[in-house]
Write a protein that holds these residues in place. Structure first.
Motif, PDB file in Angstrom:
ATOM      1  N   ASP A 232       0.812  -1.217   0.000  1.00 34.49           N
ATOM      2  CA  ASP A 232       0.000   0.000   0.000  1.00 34.49           C
ATOM      3  C   ASP A 232       0.853   1.279   0.000  1.00 34.49           C
ATOM      4  OD1 ASP A 232      -2.411  -1.504   0.170  1.00 34.49           O
ATOM      5  OD2 ASP A 232      -2.040  -1.782   2.315  1.00 34.49           O
ATOM      6  N   GLN A 233       2.153   1.117   0.020  1.00 33.45           N
ATOM      7  CA  GLN A 233       3.046   2.270   0.065  1.00 33.45           C
ATOM      8  C   GLN A 233       3.117   2.993  -1.272  1.00 33.45           C
ATOM      9  OE1 GLN A 233       7.051   2.235   1.552  1.00 33.45           O
ATOM     10  NE2 GLN A 233       6.630   0.570   3.000  1.00 33.45           N
ATOM     11  N   MET A 234       3.510   4.273  -1.187  1.00 37.01           N
ATOM     12  CA  MET A 234       3.982   4.997  -2.353  1.00 37.01           C
ATOM     13  C   MET A 234       5.481   4.748  -2.454  1.00 37.01           C
ATOM     14  SD  MET A 234       3.787   7.040  -4.945  1.00 37.01           S
ATOM     15  CE  MET A 234       2.313   8.063  -4.954  1.00 37.01           C
ATOM     16  N   VAL A 235       5.923   4.267  -3.587  1.00 40.38           N
ATOM     17  CA  VAL A 235       7.340   3.962  -3.807  1.00 40.38           C
ATOM     18  C   VAL A 235       7.879   4.896  -4.886  1.00 40.38           C
ATOM     19  CG1 VAL A 235       8.965   2.205  -4.626  1.00 40.38           C
ATOM     20  CG2 VAL A 235       7.104   1.566  -3.067  1.00 40.38           C
ATOM     21  N   PHE A 236       9.030   5.491  -4.623  1.00 41.37           N
ATOM     22  CA  PHE A 236       9.671   6.388  -5.579  1.00 41.37           C
ATOM     23  C   PHE A 236      10.867   5.688  -6.219  1.00 41.37           C
ATOM     24  CE2 PHE A 236       8.483  10.905  -3.829  1.00 41.37           C
ATOM     25  CZ  PHE A 236       7.139  10.621  -4.027  1.00 41.37           C
ATOM     26  N   ILE A 237      11.048   5.912  -7.501  1.00 44.81           N
ATOM     27  CA  ILE A 237      12.210   5.400  -8.232  1.00 44.81           C
ATOM     28  C   ILE A 237      12.783   6.538  -9.068  1.00 44.81           C
ATOM     29  CG2 ILE A 237      13.061   3.754  -9.945  1.00 44.81           C
ATOM     30  CD1 ILE A 237      10.762   1.887  -9.160  1.00 44.81           C
ATOM     31  N   SER A 238      14.069   6.793  -8.915  1.00 45.44           N
ATOM     32  CA  SER A 238      14.721   7.807  -9.750  1.00 45.44           C
ATOM     33  C   SER A 238      15.780   7.152 -10.623  1.00 45.44           C
ATOM     34  CB  SER A 238      15.336   8.924  -8.886  1.00 45.44           C
ATOM     35  OG  SER A 238      16.323   8.423  -8.012  1.00 45.44           O
ATOM     36  N   HIS A 239      16.113   7.824 -11.725  1.00 45.17           N
ATOM     37  CA  HIS A 239      17.049   7.212 -12.679  1.00 45.17           C
ATOM     38  C   HIS A 239      17.848   8.280 -13.416  1.00 45.17           C
ATOM     39  CE1 HIS A 239      14.685   8.290 -16.306  1.00 45.17           C
ATOM     40  NE2 HIS A 239      13.648   8.176 -15.476  1.00 45.17           N
ATOM     41  N   GLY A 240      19.049   7.891 -13.804  1.00 45.39           N
ATOM     42  CA  GLY A 240      19.920   8.769 -14.587  1.00 45.39           C
ATOM     43  C   GLY A 240      19.795   8.449 -16.062  1.00 45.39           C
ATOM     44  N   ASP A 241      18.734   8.966 -16.697  1.00 51.31           N
ATOM     45  CA  ASP A 241      18.457   8.720 -18.107  1.00 51.31           C
ATOM     46  C   ASP A 241      18.413   7.226 -18.402  1.00 51.31           C
ATOM     47  OD1 ASP A 241      17.857   9.559 -20.710  1.00 51.31           O
ATOM     48  OD2 ASP A 241      19.968   9.503 -21.331  1.00 51.31           O
ATOM     49  N   ALA A 242      17.681   6.496 -17.551  1.00 54.37           N
ATOM     50  CA  ALA A 242      17.549   5.041 -17.706  1.00 54.37           C
ATOM     51  C   ALA A 242      16.110   4.655 -17.378  1.00 54.37           C
ATOM     52  CB  ALA A 242      18.541   4.330 -16.795  1.00 54.37           C
ATOM     53  N   LYS A 243      15.170   5.266 -18.077  1.00 51.82           N
ATOM     54  CA  LYS A 243      13.759   5.083 -17.738  1.00 51.82           C
ATOM     55  C   LYS A 243      13.318   3.631 -17.873  1.00 51.82           C
ATOM     56  CE  LYS A 243       9.137   6.943 -18.594  1.00 51.82           C
ATOM     57  NZ  LYS A 243       8.325   7.881 -19.412  1.00 51.82           N
ATOM     58  N   GLU A 244      13.770   2.942 -18.899  1.00 51.18           N
ATOM     59  CA  GLU A 244      13.351   1.545 -19.090  1.00 51.18           C
ATOM     60  C   GLU A 244      13.786   0.680 -17.914  1.00 51.18           C
ATOM     61  OE1 GLU A 244      14.471  -0.122 -22.808  1.00 51.18           O
ATOM     62  OE2 GLU A 244      13.338   1.329 -24.011  1.00 51.18           O
ATOM     63  N   ASP A 245      15.005   0.904 -17.420  1.00 55.42           N
ATOM     64  CA  ASP A 245      15.484   0.136 -16.277  1.00 55.42           C
ATOM     65  C   ASP A 245      14.727   0.514 -15.009  1.00 55.42           C
ATOM     66  OD1 ASP A 245      17.265  -1.341 -17.740  1.00 55.42           O
ATOM     67  OD2 ASP A 245      18.993  -0.079 -17.288  1.00 55.42           O
ATOM     68  N   ALA A 246      14.348   1.788 -14.871  1.00 51.66           N
ATOM     69  CA  ALA A 246      13.552   2.209 -13.716  1.00 51.66           C
ATOM     70  C   ALA A 246      12.190   1.514 -13.748  1.00 51.66           C
ATOM     71  CB  ALA A 246      13.385   3.724 -13.715  1.00 51.66           C
ATOM     72  N   PRO A 277      25.275   8.628 -15.487  1.00 49.42           N
ATOM     73  CA  PRO A 277      24.174   8.066 -16.279  1.00 49.42           C
ATOM     74  C   PRO A 277      23.977   6.599 -15.951  1.00 49.42           C
ATOM     75  CG  PRO A 277      26.123   8.389 -17.645  1.00 49.42           C
ATOM     76  CD  PRO A 277      26.428   9.015 -16.320  1.00 49.42           C
ATOM     77  N   GLY A 278      22.726   6.162 -16.054  1.00 49.13           N
ATOM     78  CA  GLY A 278      22.430   4.749 -15.823  1.00 49.13           C
ATOM     79  C   GLY A 278      22.117   4.389 -14.384  1.00 49.13           C
ATOM     80  N   THR A 279      22.193   5.347 -13.478  1.00 49.78           N
ATOM     81  CA  THR A 279      21.858   5.060 -12.081  1.00 49.78           C
ATOM     82  C   THR A 279      20.360   4.772 -11.954  1.00 49.78           C
ATOM     83  OG1 THR A 279      23.634   6.498 -11.283  1.00 49.78           O
ATOM     84  CG2 THR A 279      21.843   6.026  -9.740  1.00 49.78           C
ATOM     85  N   VAL A 280      20.010   3.801 -11.127  1.00 52.49           N
ATOM     86  CA  VAL A 280      18.616   3.526 -10.779  1.00 52.49           C
ATOM     87  C   VAL A 280      18.536   3.431  -9.258  1.00 52.49           C
ATOM     88  CG1 VAL A 280      16.676   1.924 -10.938  1.00 52.49           C
ATOM     89  CG2 VAL A 280      18.124   2.323 -12.935  1.00 52.49           C
ATOM     90  N   ALA A 281      17.596   4.157  -8.660  1.00 53.76           N
ATOM     91  CA  ALA A 281      17.486   4.209  -7.199  1.00 53.76           C
ATOM     92  C   ALA A 281      16.051   3.945  -6.766  1.00 53.76           C
ATOM     93  CB  ALA A 281      17.943   5.569  -6.690  1.00 53.76           C
ATOM     94  N   LEU A 282      15.905   3.185  -5.694  1.00 54.91           N
ATOM     95  CA  LEU A 282      14.603   2.764  -5.168  1.00 54.91           C
ATOM     96  C   LEU A 282      14.441   3.289  -3.748  1.00 54.91           C
ATOM     97  CD1 LEU A 282      12.064   0.843  -5.363  1.00 54.91           C
ATOM     98  CD2 LEU A 282      13.561  -0.953  -4.430  1.00 54.91           C
ATOM     99  N   PHE A 283      13.275   3.914  -3.464  1.00 54.25           N
ATOM    100  CA  PHE A 283      13.039   4.534  -2.162  1.00 54.25           C
ATOM    101  C   PHE A 283      11.699   4.069  -1.595  1.00 54.25           C
ATOM    102  CE2 PHE A 283      15.310   7.389  -5.032  1.00 54.25           C
ATOM    103  CZ  PHE A 283      16.498   7.576  -4.339  1.00 54.25           C
ATOM    104  N   PHE A 284      11.705   3.685  -0.331  1.00 53.36           N
ATOM    105  CA  PHE A 284      10.492   3.166   0.313  1.00 53.36           C
ATOM    106  C   PHE A 284      10.666   3.271   1.826  1.00 53.36           C
ATOM    107  CE2 PHE A 284      13.548  -0.182  -0.337  1.00 53.36           C
ATOM    108  CZ  PHE A 284      13.571  -0.892   0.869  1.00 53.36           C
ATOM    109  N   MET A 285       9.593   2.998   2.571  1.00 51.85           N
ATOM    110  CA  MET A 285       9.653   2.990   4.019  1.00 51.85           C
ATOM    111  C   MET A 285       9.858   1.556   4.496  1.00 51.85           C
ATOM    112  SD  MET A 285       9.409   6.151   4.858  1.00 51.85           S
ATOM    113  CE  MET A 285       9.026   6.217   6.620  1.00 51.85           C
ATOM    114  N   GLY A 286      10.843   1.388   5.406  1.00 54.08           N
ATOM    115  CA  GLY A 286      11.179   0.059   5.889  1.00 54.08           C
ATOM    116  C   GLY A 286      11.394   0.027   7.386  1.00 54.08           C
TER     117      GLY A 286
END
Length: 289
Positions: A232-246, A277-286
């Motif tokens: 049920d969380q809102m999860v954020f994902i950021s990327h360095g010009d790597a939308k498909e991988d995000a 470029p190519g970084t993918v990051a995942l953010f959530f509450m844990g």
């Protein structure tokens, strides 16, 4: 009494998200090719243009927000009768928080009837942004500025950051890995998995072979540490010009935990100057970082 939520451009939040919620960012500056730019709506460089320049071998440097810039940014809200809750970029990665805290103290002397509270997010990119999201949700639910700041302080170490980078040389330039490890790791297709610790520093946690394995590792980390209400969380994902991988990472998280609410956005130039470029990051509450 109304209050304004503010942050810096390092939160990497989409402009439409900010506009809808009345959240305002102070733009942070960066240099590339001998020219200085400032993040924000007036930036005349797309995210793809910035990352393409990094791919072509250019390097970028960044500057923290100084006290004068913070005062100049916040004072109009105070003068208009609004209190301000500012969520700042991690003190473990930048001196921006200290500049904001000094600026807030200066402004309290000038506006004794206003409240200005500065929270050290101990977060970066959309980790900082996710804390801003929760602050706004709290405000909409009726929390006072003091209650909201207290909630943020009590919960910010439950905000998890897991990310991977595509090019180890950017981590080498930032002092995170040796040049030898970067060169041989790149030749072997090694992808690091990192997180942000309780002091707001970037920490190398593990290495996996192959890009897809690194994206699956992010989802696995969330499955290990997410709170029971993960789906049920809102999860954020950021990327360095790597939308498909995000988007692929979002799918792995969806499959592992049933999460349905995602916000995916590009990493801005200030954070991207260091992550590459190519970084993918995942953010959530844990349960903990």
């Amino acid at each position: 009494m109304s209050y304004r939520i503010t942050t810096e451009s390092t939160a990497d939040l989409p402009q439409e998200f900010l506009n809808e919620r009345g959240i305002v960012c102070v733009g942070m500056a960066f240099q590339i090719g001998g020219e200085e730019y400032r993040e924000g709506p007036g930036l005349n460089m797309t995210s793809k243009e910035f990352y393409d320049r990094l791919r072509q071998g250019e390097t970028a440097s960044t500057m923290q927000v100084n006290t004068y810039e913070f005062v100049d940014f916040v004072e109009p809200f105070l003068a208009a009768g609004e209190d301000v809750l500012h969520i700042a970029f991690s003190s473990g990665l930048s001196g921006t928080y200290e500049s904001c805290a000094r600026g807030a103290e200066e402004l309290r002397g000038k506006y004794p009837d206003r409240k200005i509270l500065v929270v050290d997010s101990l977060a970066a990119s959309m980790g900082e942004g996710l804390l801003v999201y929760y602050a706004d949700e709290n405000r909409k639910a009726g929390m006072s500025i003091d209650e909201n700041a207290k909630w943020l302080e009590e919960n910010k170490l439950h905000l998890c950051h897991w990310f991977t980078v595509d090019d180890l040389m950017h981590l080498h330039r930032g002092g995170r890995v040796s040049k030898t490890s970067a060169v041989f790791g790149s030749l072997l297709g090694i992808k690091p998995v990192l997180h942000v610790d309780n002091e707001g520093h970037l920490i190398l946690m593990s290495k996996v072979r192959g890009r897809d394995a690194s994206l699956k590792a992010l989802a696995a980390k969330m499955k290990e540490t997410a709170l029971p209400n993960a789906k049920d969380q809102m999860v954020f994902i950021s990327h360095g010009d790597a939308k498909e991988d995000a988007e692929k990472t979002a799918q792995y998280v969806r499959e592992a935990l049933g999460v349905q609410k995602f916000l995916i956005h590009n990493i801005g130039a200030v954070i991207g100057s260091h992550s590459g470029p190519g970084t993918v990051a995942l953010f959530f509450m844990g349960t903990g970082r």
